[in-house]
Design a protein around this motif. Structure first.
Motif, short mmCIF file in Angstrom:
data_model
loop_
_atom_site.label_atom_id
_atom_site.label_comp_id
_atom_site.label_asym_id
_atom_site.label_seq_id
_atom_site.Cartn_x
_atom_site.Cartn_y
_atom_site.Cartn_z
N THR A 166 1.01 -1.36 0.35
CA THR A 166 0.19 0.55 -0.20
C THR A 166 1.01 1.44 -0.24
O THR A 166 1.89 1.32 0.59
N LYS A 189 -4.41 -6.96 5.86
CA LYS A 189 -3.19 -6.50 5.87
C LYS A 189 -2.26 -6.98 6.93
O LYS A 189 -2.41 -7.49 7.97
N ALA A 703 -5.69 2.84 0.81
CA ALA A 703 -4.57 3.97 -0.06
C ALA A 703 -4.22 5.11 0.45
O ALA A 703 -3.13 5.98 -0.57
#
Length: 760
Positions: A166, A189, A703
């Motif tokens: 990211t 993540k 993002a």
């Protein structure tokens, strides 16, 4: 910095000196020089500048550019076809080498990167170039990786997995064998470390170090930001244990060795949500009519001893980190919010700067040393401000008098050439789950400036106490907060930009620059372009850093300045306390090379923390706008790049991108020299400062990216058509004046989004 009407060699900064030294050595590869010979060649007579030459010489030696033939005698070492520097990756996958050895940045095509990543220190082979082309080269050796761990989203298949990074940290996905997933699931993540990168493969190979959680969850995203910048979230158990071992009670023998302020009126003034109170003011009127003001700073160095477990952890962190919804402290809570916090009605150990001031706020006497205090009252800024504005309250007389003295100190500082950057702070209202529910703006009022001026006074006088010596004497090694004069080219670019709004600055002399810059800051107040011009003005200035080589602080107009007043949250202040006590005790000068290295580490970590803080702010901006998709807002163009222009919304200061590919009615191109985007056929111009109506098109939380769609522009600007002889597609690109950053790092007009905290 002292205000000189005429520029002298003293104004030369470290980078400029390094480049001039490189030119001398490369032109004379068989000769050796000492710093006196080099200073003579450069026409430098000032002792501070000569010390800077010595510092740069040893840095060049450490970078393998020079060899020390004998003590203090240096000779050129490296081949002229190789240069070292830092990789600055672009959105297209190409890069520039930023090097002190070259006047221009070196372009590196994607095939020439050889697995070098953004921020890596590398050795580059320069290609032969014609006089009309920019320098180009290829990476031949990666000398130092900026980072090896990356944050992103796990994507799994039956045979393998990838981490899709990211942000702007890595342009390649990382291949992960299934046996290296460490429990990570598809869509989660995670933090991944690169373990190898075969020469013939595009993608690196890695393993999962830690699973952070579900994308979009507040704690997951905040921890991801810390991991992205390789900042620690928790203290190791050994550090917490070491902190808890320290007893709360102050030894009686320690109190006997200190100046006792427990019976003198003392209080703190801090933000209402503050938990660590690292400074307090004492006040009393003397029999001669003067005032005694004590600036009392938590004595962190008493509890955190050199090379201890706590000290090593504090040095590694170097600073507290202030994300939007939390603070990651430099010291464990037992110290930061307990032992070292100057809470009311508790005896506390301090390191103090005590001044006798007359009615004009002139320093008559000063004293520095260790003290014991007992704060009578804790004020918030709002409570102190209310009394300044007329309300009654405890210690009103003291606060009113201190405010009067502070205003006189401030007036004298600006009279001497200080520059006023009183930025508006943008803050979010946060609910219990960390979600932003609203935006508000904070301005610095008299109560804030009261504290600021006395902290500046202490920092200045501490630096003077050590750095200001009699003629013929050499100053002892000390930690200074330095701020060099702004780059002339940046000032010229800034002047051309603000002229489009009807403003101007004068750059003939430092004094004229500071006075005209202050007038500009007054003139833009409450104007739509205020935040953008203030941000650009700050970016025009050099960045303040820590160094043992004192060149003064230009922005504050101080010849000597240090950081003494916040040791709970800044490690350089701990260094300052230790050195000051050492010299007050008659100790010898500390090792300059060792302390310069520590200063560089602290400056670097300050920048890393600032980047993490901006990332958290950007995330909250996107989160705040995520439920406003399709809504229209007025905004100001705040940045222009080759991929579009950024718009800062007028009412919330949230910022997003209008993509150049989404602009209709023409083929648009980026004019780097004039900070604008121009339509090839109709010559429609979108430039910094234009007012535009935009629609929120997309809010990408992962993002940390907002996308706007243009609804309407108030700009009527057009430019003359390009003549057939010089079509836009064939015009030679202007010299590279600004870094071509990745998306989110626009070359011109970019902003931090983070206001100043309590103290400089």
């Amino acid at each position: 910095m002292p205000r000189k009407e005429k520029k002298t060699k003293r104004d030369i900064g470290k980078k400029e000196i390094r480049r001039m030294l490189y030119d001398i050595f490369s032109a004379n590869p068989n000769e050796h020089f000492n710093y006196k010979q080099l200073a003579q060649r450069l026409g430098i007579k000032n002792m501070n500048a000569k010390q800077l030459i010595m510092t740069v010489l040893y840095e060049m030696k450490n970078d393998n550019m020079l060899s020390e033939e004998s003590t203090g005698q240096f000779k050129f070492k490296i081949s002229t076809v190789y240069v070292t520097g830092i990789i600055d990756l672009t959105a297209k996958g190409t890069a520039y080498l930023v090097s002190d050895e070259c006047k221009e940045d070196v372009f590196i095509p994607q095939v020439g990167l050889n697995h070098a990543l953004n921020g890596d220190k590398v050795k580059v082979l320069l290609y032969a170039r014609s006089s009309r082309r920019r320098p180009e080269g290829e990476v031949v050796e990666i000398l130092e990786r900026k980072k090896e761990t990356f944050v992103g989203i796990i994507q799994c298949s039956k045979q393998y997995a990838f981490l899709v990074p990211t942000g702007k940290q890595l342009p390649y996905d990382i291949f992960i064998p299934l046996n290296e997933l460490n429990g990570a699931k598809d869509g989660e993540k995670a933090i991944v470390k690169i373990t190898e990168w075969p020469e013939n493969q595009k993608n690196p190979i890695g393993k999962v170090l830690q699973v952070l959680g579900t994308p979009g969850d507040n704690d997951t995203e905040m921890n991801a930001i810390m991991a992205e910048f390789e900042l620690p979230v928790q203290f190791p158990a050994t550090v917490e244990k070491a902190a808890k071992k320290i007893k709360d009670a102050i030894p009686e023998e320690e109190i006997k060795n200190r100046r006792d302020f427990r019976g003198i009126t003392t209080f703190t003034i801090d933000p209402k949500d503050a938990k660590d109170f690292d400074d307090a003011l004492s006040f009393r009127k003397l029999k001669n009519g003067n005032y005694e003001v004590g600036i009392h700073i938590a004595d962190v160095s008493f509890y955190v001893t050199p090379d201890s477990t706590l000290d090593k952890e504090a040095y590694n962190r170097a600073t507290s980190v202030y994300l939007v919804d939390r603070t990651i402290p430099m010291l464990p809570e037992h110290l930061s919010n307990g032992l070292c916090s100057l809470r009311p009605n508790e005896e506390k150990l301090c390191f103090s700067a005590v001044f006798e001031l007359n009615e004009n706020a002139e320093v008559i006497k000063q004293w520095f040393g260790r003290t014991v205090i007992k704060s009578d009252r804790r004020f918030t800024y709002e409570e102190a401000q209310a009394m300044i504005e007329g309300e009654d309250g405890d210690f009103k007389t003291e606060i009113i008098t201190l405010n009067d003295l502070a205003q006189k100190l401030r007036a004298a500082r600006f009279q001497n050439g200080a520059i006023a950057f009183d930025r508006i702070e943008v803050r979010f209202d946060i609910d219990e789950k960390g979600k932003p529910t609203g935006v508000y703006f904070k301005r610095s009022k008299e109560a804030n400036k009261l504290i600021e001026e006395f902290m500046l006074l202490a920092n200045k006088k501490v630096a003077e106490r050590i750095g200001k010596t009699k003629e013929g004497q050499k100053a002892k090694t000390f930690v200074y907060r330095i701020h060099e004069q702004p780059n002339t080219e940046k000032l010229e670019d800034f002047g051309r930009f603000i002229a489009k709004f009807g403003y101007k600055i004068r750059t003939t002399s430092p004094r004229q620059l500071s006075s005209s810059m202050n007038k500009l800051m007054e003139d833009v107040q409450n104007r739509p372009e205020q935040n953008m011009i203030e941000t650009l003005a700050i970016r025009t200035m050099a960045k303040a850093v820590y160094s043992t080589v004192n060149v003064g602080h230009y922005g504050l107009a101080f010849d000597y300045y240090s950081h003494f007043t916040s040791p709970i949250r800044r490690y350089p202040d701990v260094m300052t306390h230790r050195l000051l006590q050492r010299y007050l005790d008659g100790g010898r000068s500390a090792n300059a090379e060792k302390y310069e290295e520590m200063c560089k580490h602290c400056s670097d970590m300050e920048q890393v923390a600032s980047n993490a803080e901006r990332a958290s702010f950007k995330y909250k901006q996107v989160e705040f706008m995520s439920d406003k998709l399709g809504e229209n807002f007025m905004g100001t163009i705040s940045g222009v790049t080759q991929w579009g222009f950024y718009v800062e919304l007028n009412d919330t200061k949230c910022e997003g991108l209008v993509s150049i590919n989404e602009l209709e009615g023409d083929y648009y191109e980026f004019d780097e020299e004039n900070y604008c985007i121009v339509g090839r056929h109709h010559r429609k111009v979108y430039q910094l400062g234009d007012q535009v109506l935009v629609k929120v098109a997309k809010a990408n939380l992962v993002a940390r990216q907002l996308d706007f769609a243009l609804v309407e522009s108030e700009s009527k600007n057009t430019t003359p058509a390009v003549t057939p002889q010089t079509p836009a597609s064939r015009r030679e690109k202007p010299e590279r004046k600004f870094r071509r950053g990745r998306r989110g790092d626009a070359a011109s007009g970019r902003k931090s989004g983070k206001g100043n905290r309590k103290k400089k």
